[in-house]
Scaffold this motif. Structure first.
Motif, PDB file in Angstrom:
ATOM      1  N   MET A   1       0.837  -1.185   0.000  1.00 46.03           N
ATOM      2  CA  MET A   1       0.000   0.000   0.000  1.00 46.03           C
ATOM      3  C   MET A   1       0.877   1.242   0.000  1.00 46.03           C
ATOM      4  SD  MET A   1      -3.180   1.023   2.433  1.00 46.03           S
ATOM      5  CE  MET A   1      -2.359   1.526   3.901  1.00 46.03           C
ATOM      6  N   GLY A   2       1.990   1.222   0.716  1.00 43.81           N
ATOM      7  CA  GLY A   2       2.861   2.383   0.775  1.00 43.81           C
ATOM      8  C   GLY A   2       3.481   2.695  -0.569  1.00 43.81           C
ATOM      9  N   GLY A   3       3.823   1.646  -1.335  1.00 40.43           N
ATOM     10  CA  GLY A   3       4.416   1.852  -2.654  1.00 40.43           C
ATOM     11  C   GLY A   3       3.451   2.521  -3.603  1.00 40.43           C
ATOM     12  N   LEU A   4       2.196   2.089  -3.546  1.00 43.52           N
ATOM     13  CA  LEU A   4       1.184   2.685  -4.413  1.00 43.52           C
ATOM     14  C   LEU A   4       0.934   4.136  -4.030  1.00 43.52           C
ATOM     15  CD1 LEU A   4      -0.778   2.147  -6.714  1.00 43.52           C
ATOM     16  CD2 LEU A   4      -2.456   1.480  -5.020  1.00 43.52           C
ATOM     17  N   ALA A   5       0.969   4.426  -2.748  1.00 42.96           N
ATOM     18  CA  ALA A   5       0.788   5.805  -2.306  1.00 42.96           C
ATOM     19  C   ALA A   5       1.935   6.674  -2.807  1.00 42.96           C
ATOM     20  CB  ALA A   5       0.707   5.863  -0.783  1.00 42.96           C
ATOM     21  N   GLY A   6       3.139   6.132  -2.755  1.00 45.32           N
ATOM     22  CA  GLY A   6       4.285   6.880  -3.249  1.00 45.32           C
ATOM     23  C   GLY A   6       4.198   7.138  -4.737  1.00 45.32           C
ATOM     24  N   VAL A   7       3.770   6.131  -5.498  1.00 45.61           N
ATOM     25  CA  VAL A   7       3.611   6.300  -6.953  1.00 45.61           C
ATOM     26  C   VAL A   7       2.543   7.343  -7.236  1.00 45.61           C
ATOM     27  CG1 VAL A   7       2.823   5.149  -9.056  1.00 45.61           C
ATOM     28  CG2 VAL A   7       4.444   4.007  -7.540  1.00 45.61           C
ATOM     29  N   ALA A   8       1.442   7.272  -6.513  1.00 47.28           N
ATOM     30  CA  ALA A   8       0.371   8.243  -6.732  1.00 47.28           C
ATOM     31  C   ALA A   8       0.852   9.657  -6.397  1.00 47.28           C
ATOM     32  CB  ALA A   8      -0.840   7.890  -5.881  1.00 47.28           C
ATOM     33  N   TYR A   9       1.580   9.792  -5.322  1.00 48.92           N
ATOM     34  CA  TYR A   9       2.088  11.105  -4.922  1.00 48.92           C
ATOM     35  C   TYR A   9       3.034  11.668  -5.981  1.00 48.92           C
ATOM     36  CZ  TYR A   9       4.243  14.699  -2.006  1.00 48.92           C
ATOM     37  OH  TYR A   9       4.701  15.877  -1.514  1.00 48.92           O
ATOM     38  N   VAL A  10       3.954  10.836  -6.461  1.00 55.52           N
ATOM     39  CA  VAL A  10       4.909  11.291  -7.476  1.00 55.52           C
ATOM     40  C   VAL A  10       4.190  11.659  -8.765  1.00 55.52           C
ATOM     41  CG1 VAL A  10       6.787  10.511  -8.984  1.00 55.52           C
ATOM     42  CG2 VAL A  10       6.907  10.105  -6.526  1.00 55.52           C
ATOM     43  N   LEU A  11       3.236  10.837  -9.163  1.00 60.32           N
ATOM     44  CA  LEU A  11       2.549  11.104 -10.419  1.00 60.32           C
ATOM     45  C   LEU A  11       1.690  12.363 -10.356  1.00 60.32           C
ATOM     46  CD1 LEU A  11       1.516   7.508 -11.534  1.00 60.32           C
ATOM     47  CD2 LEU A  11       3.290   8.954 -12.526  1.00 60.32           C
ATOM     48  N   VAL A  12       1.059  12.612  -9.221  1.00 59.87           N
ATOM     49  CA  VAL A  12       0.200  13.792  -9.109  1.00 59.87           C
ATOM     50  C   VAL A  12       1.039  15.064  -9.076  1.00 59.87           C
ATOM     51  CG1 VAL A  12      -1.369  15.016  -7.558  1.00 59.87           C
ATOM     52  CG2 VAL A  12      -1.747  12.622  -8.070  1.00 59.87           C
ATOM     53  N   PRO A  37      -7.578   6.627  -6.711  1.00 60.05           N
ATOM     54  CA  PRO A  37      -8.667   5.762  -6.217  1.00 60.05           C
ATOM     55  C   PRO A  37      -8.173   4.378  -5.808  1.00 60.05           C
ATOM     56  CG  PRO A  37      -9.294   6.787  -8.289  1.00 60.05           C
ATOM     57  CD  PRO A  37      -7.860   7.119  -8.050  1.00 60.05           C
ATOM     58  N   ALA A  38      -7.158   3.876  -6.527  1.00 60.11           N
ATOM     59  CA  ALA A  38      -6.608   2.573  -6.137  1.00 60.11           C
ATOM     60  C   ALA A  38      -5.995   2.657  -4.743  1.00 60.11           C
ATOM     61  CB  ALA A  38      -5.575   2.120  -7.161  1.00 60.11           C
ATOM     62  N   MET A  39      -5.315   3.742  -4.443  1.00 56.21           N
ATOM     63  CA  MET A  39      -4.722   3.924  -3.126  1.00 56.21           C
ATOM     64  C   MET A  39      -5.818   4.007  -2.059  1.00 56.21           C
ATOM     65  SD  MET A  39      -2.290   6.946  -1.679  1.00 56.21           S
ATOM     66  CE  MET A  39      -3.651   8.099  -1.655  1.00 56.21           C
ATOM     67  N   VAL A  40      -6.876   4.713  -2.358  1.00 51.89           N
ATOM     68  CA  VAL A  40      -7.989   4.808  -1.407  1.00 51.89           C
ATOM     69  C   VAL A  40      -8.599   3.426  -1.184  1.00 51.89           C
ATOM     70  CG1 VAL A  40     -10.305   5.752  -1.075  1.00 51.89           C
ATOM     71  CG2 VAL A  40      -8.457   7.223  -1.883  1.00 51.89           C
ATOM     72  N   GLY A  41      -8.720   2.653  -2.258  1.00 53.55           N
ATOM     73  CA  GLY A  41      -9.255   1.290  -2.127  1.00 53.55           C
ATOM     74  C   GLY A  41      -8.369   0.416  -1.251  1.00 53.55           C
ATOM     75  N   PHE A  43      -6.352   1.468   1.054  1.00 49.30           N
ATOM     76  CA  PHE A  43      -6.486   1.977   2.418  1.00 49.30           C
ATOM     77  C   PHE A  43      -7.758   1.432   3.065  1.00 49.30           C
ATOM     78  CE2 PHE A  43      -7.969   5.230   5.434  1.00 49.30           C
ATOM     79  CZ  PHE A  43      -6.899   5.202   6.315  1.00 49.30           C
ATOM     80  N   ALA A  44      -8.854   1.403   2.299  1.00 53.35           N
ATOM     81  CA  ALA A  44     -10.112   0.859   2.820  1.00 53.35           C
ATOM     82  C   ALA A  44      -9.960  -0.629   3.160  1.00 53.35           C
ATOM     83  CB  ALA A  44     -11.235   1.064   1.815  1.00 53.35           C
ATOM     84  N   LEU A  45      -9.236  -1.366   2.322  1.00 51.87           N
ATOM     85  CA  LEU A  45      -8.994  -2.776   2.627  1.00 51.87           C
ATOM     86  C   LEU A  45      -8.186  -2.935   3.911  1.00 51.87           C
ATOM     87  CD1 LEU A  45      -8.205  -4.235  -0.912  1.00 51.87           C
ATOM     88  CD2 LEU A  45     -10.212  -4.691   0.499  1.00 51.87           C
ATOM     89  N   GLY A  46      -7.244  -2.059   4.131  1.00 55.14           N
ATOM     90  CA  GLY A  46      -6.469  -2.100   5.374  1.00 55.14           C
ATOM     91  C   GLY A  46      -7.335  -1.844   6.594  1.00 55.14           C
ATOM     92  N   VAL A  47      -8.240  -0.887   6.479  1.00 56.82           N
ATOM     93  CA  VAL A  47      -9.150  -0.583   7.592  1.00 56.82           C
ATOM     94  C   VAL A  47     -10.073  -1.768   7.852  1.00 56.82           C
ATOM     95  CG1 VAL A  47     -11.070   0.905   8.291  1.00 56.82           C
ATOM     96  CG2 VAL A  47      -9.020   1.908   7.286  1.00 56.82           C
ATOM     97  N   MET A  48     -10.586  -2.368   6.775  1.00 53.74           N
ATOM     98  CA  MET A  48     -11.460  -3.535   6.942  1.00 53.74           C
ATOM     99  C   MET A  48     -10.691  -4.684   7.594  1.00 53.74           C
ATOM    100  SD  MET A  48     -13.878  -3.383   3.495  1.00 53.74           S
ATOM    101  CE  MET A  48     -13.174  -4.844   2.888  1.00 53.74           C
ATOM    102  N   SER A  49      -9.433  -4.848   7.241  1.00 53.00           N
ATOM    103  CA  SER A  49      -8.616  -5.891   7.837  1.00 53.00           C
ATOM    104  C   SER A  49      -8.420  -5.641   9.336  1.00 53.00           C
ATOM    105  CB  SER A  49      -7.259  -5.945   7.135  1.00 53.00           C
ATOM    106  OG  SER A  49      -6.403  -6.840   7.768  1.00 53.00           O
TER     107      SER A  49
END
Length: 114
Positions: A1-12, A37-41, A43-49
């Motif tokens: 999840m952290g990697g995807l957040a980093g990619v999203a941050y860099v791309l934005v 949205p993938a990062m948010v998804g 994150f939601a999976l982490g909360v559900m876990s």
């Protein structure tokens, strides 16, 4: 999840003016907005876990509490009936209260259990 957040941050926040063509800048922008949205998804999976872990923990606590209550009930019953019990009946109650005693009691003869 952290990697995807980093990619999203860099791309934005990537400086899109340094990219060579308008098409590549548009593709990067689309990728960046698709990654959010993938990062948010994720994150939601982490909360559900986390909530699932809490639910499993509470279920385990309830199960252990029920086992404890059953053992206490068996002890109270044994306390009132102990003078009238035979050795084998006392061994059966002990095995019900403490499951670890079952194997050891199986090796004893009924006359040895007193």
């Amino acid at each position: 999840m952290g990697g995807l957040a980093g990619v999203a941050y860099v791309l934005v926040f990537l400086d899109l003016r340094g990219l060579p063509s308008r098409a590549s800048r548009a593709a990067m922008k689309l990728l960046s907005w698709a990654a959010l949205p993938a990062m948010v998804g994720f994150f939601a999976l982490g909360v559900m876990s986390a909530f699932s872990g809490v639910r499993v923990y509470r279920s385990a606590v309830a199960s252990l509490q029920q086992q404890y209550n059953q053992s206490q009930f068996a002890l109270r019953q044994a306390e009132t009936k102990l003078p009238t019990l035979s050795p084998s009946q006392a061994a059966a109650i002990l095995a019900e209260v403490d499951p670890n005693q079952r194997q050891r009691l199986a090796t004893y003869s009924p006359g040895k259990i007193t």
